[in-house]
Design an enzyme around this catalytic site. Sequence first.
Site, short mmCIF file in Angstrom:
data_model
loop_
_atom_site.label_atom_id
_atom_site.label_comp_id
_atom_site.label_asym_id
_atom_site.label_seq_id
_atom_site.Cartn_x
_atom_site.Cartn_y
_atom_site.Cartn_z
N PHE A 181 0.86 -1.19 0.00
CA PHE A 181 0.00 0.00 0.00
C PHE A 181 0.89 1.23 0.00
CE2 PHE A 181 -2.39 3.51 1.72
CZ PHE A 181 -3.62 3.39 1.10
N ASP A 230 9.22 2.55 1.41
CA ASP A 230 8.09 3.30 1.95
C ASP A 230 8.00 3.00 3.44
OD1 ASP A 230 5.64 4.18 2.82
OD2 ASP A 230 4.54 3.58 1.03
N LYS A 259 2.82 10.20 8.19
CA LYS A 259 2.08 9.82 9.41
C LYS A 259 2.56 10.56 10.65
CE LYS A 259 0.18 5.42 7.89
NZ LYS A 259 -1.22 5.78 7.68
#
Length: 401
Positions: free
Chosen positions: A137, A222, A251
């Site tokens: 993702f 990532d 985040k």
Amino acid sequence: MIDERMGDQWMELEDRYTCGVYRKQPVVMVRGEGVRVWDTEGREYVDCATGHGVVLLGHAHPAVVAAIQEQAHRLITCPETLYNDRRAELEAELVSLAPWAERVFLCNSGTEAVEAALKFARLVTRRPGIIAARNGFHGRTMGALSATWRPEYRRPFEPLVPGFTHVPYNHPGALEEAIGPDTAAVILEVVQGEGGVYVGDGAYLRRAQELCRQYGALFIVDEIQTGLGRTGRMLACDHHGLEPDMVCLAKGIAGGVPMGAVLLGPRVGKLPPAAHGSTFGGNPLACAAALATLRTLREQKLPERAAELGAFFLSRLREVRSPLIREVRGLGLMAGVELRRKARPYLRALLQRGVLALTAGPIVLRFLPPLVIAQEELEWVVQKLEEALAETSLSEDGDDG
Ligand code: PLP
């Protein structure tokens, strides 16, 4: 005057006007402090969802609050076409996270960090191909979505960006077959978060890096979910001695203020002016919040704490005796409990018991607690999970609403 006990009205108002792309839990959150959040009814929850893994230091951490307040009074916005003191400090701090990192690009979210990394890879290599992993993702904008695996996310928006290939994760042979002279980059997570909490194998990740070097492609890691201490090291790359060409962060980087960043290594180098940009990227408010966050993570040795507490949490989760559990996976304070049934009804059962958690795909419950959580609180979460899994009234098909 707002009546704090009017949760239903807020839900009705949001349901009436929100665009509808989110599946919401039926609670209205109004306050957070440390590991806990409270709803309009005054009910308390231990937050193991942390806004999809954002809250590393706990809610309303005093260092982050003070940094935001101070910076808001001084200068909130300042584009990167002008210099700024807070941004300069933050850039140096971010580059110091990894010995190979030389420069950084600042943006406002995870998907933007991935989008930038993909563009930089094409810009630098002048090649079209991007290889990503199944179950990976990377975000929802068109480029990042092209790297994301899940067909439900992709299909309605096809045709996506051309040149993307997906290979099985943790399978070096498949990567060897897929990579070639047209490959601009390979993008991987160290632990696949949204895809189901699948932990990457060190030998596989190192092989991916080696293949990139061999073919002149760039290796993008990532770390938007794994980064900044969550897995027990400041970067999850550090578990395996990886030295990628780019690392994407977002985040929790700015304690809850939206921010993304891409660390850039020597194979990317200094990029040409106007190659990419962002109005809000590198804004002083987010930079001040990020500086406070990174310094607190370091000073309080929170990655080390995540390693210790994560080992405790995972071992306690593995001790839970329930016929519903197929497997417990994770690294540090990033834990996935794969069930033999749909996970969403158990998310609801946990919520009713005062625990906020997440799913990762249809059958995995995911826990991303703040790194400041106490061992006793993790023990309490395990007990609540045991109770939730023992609840027999939940339907097999699951409440997917
Ligand atoms: N990459 C990874 C590994 C993620 O976990 C996420 C979000 O969950 C993203 C990218 C996208 O980040 P954002 O939601 O900030 O765009």
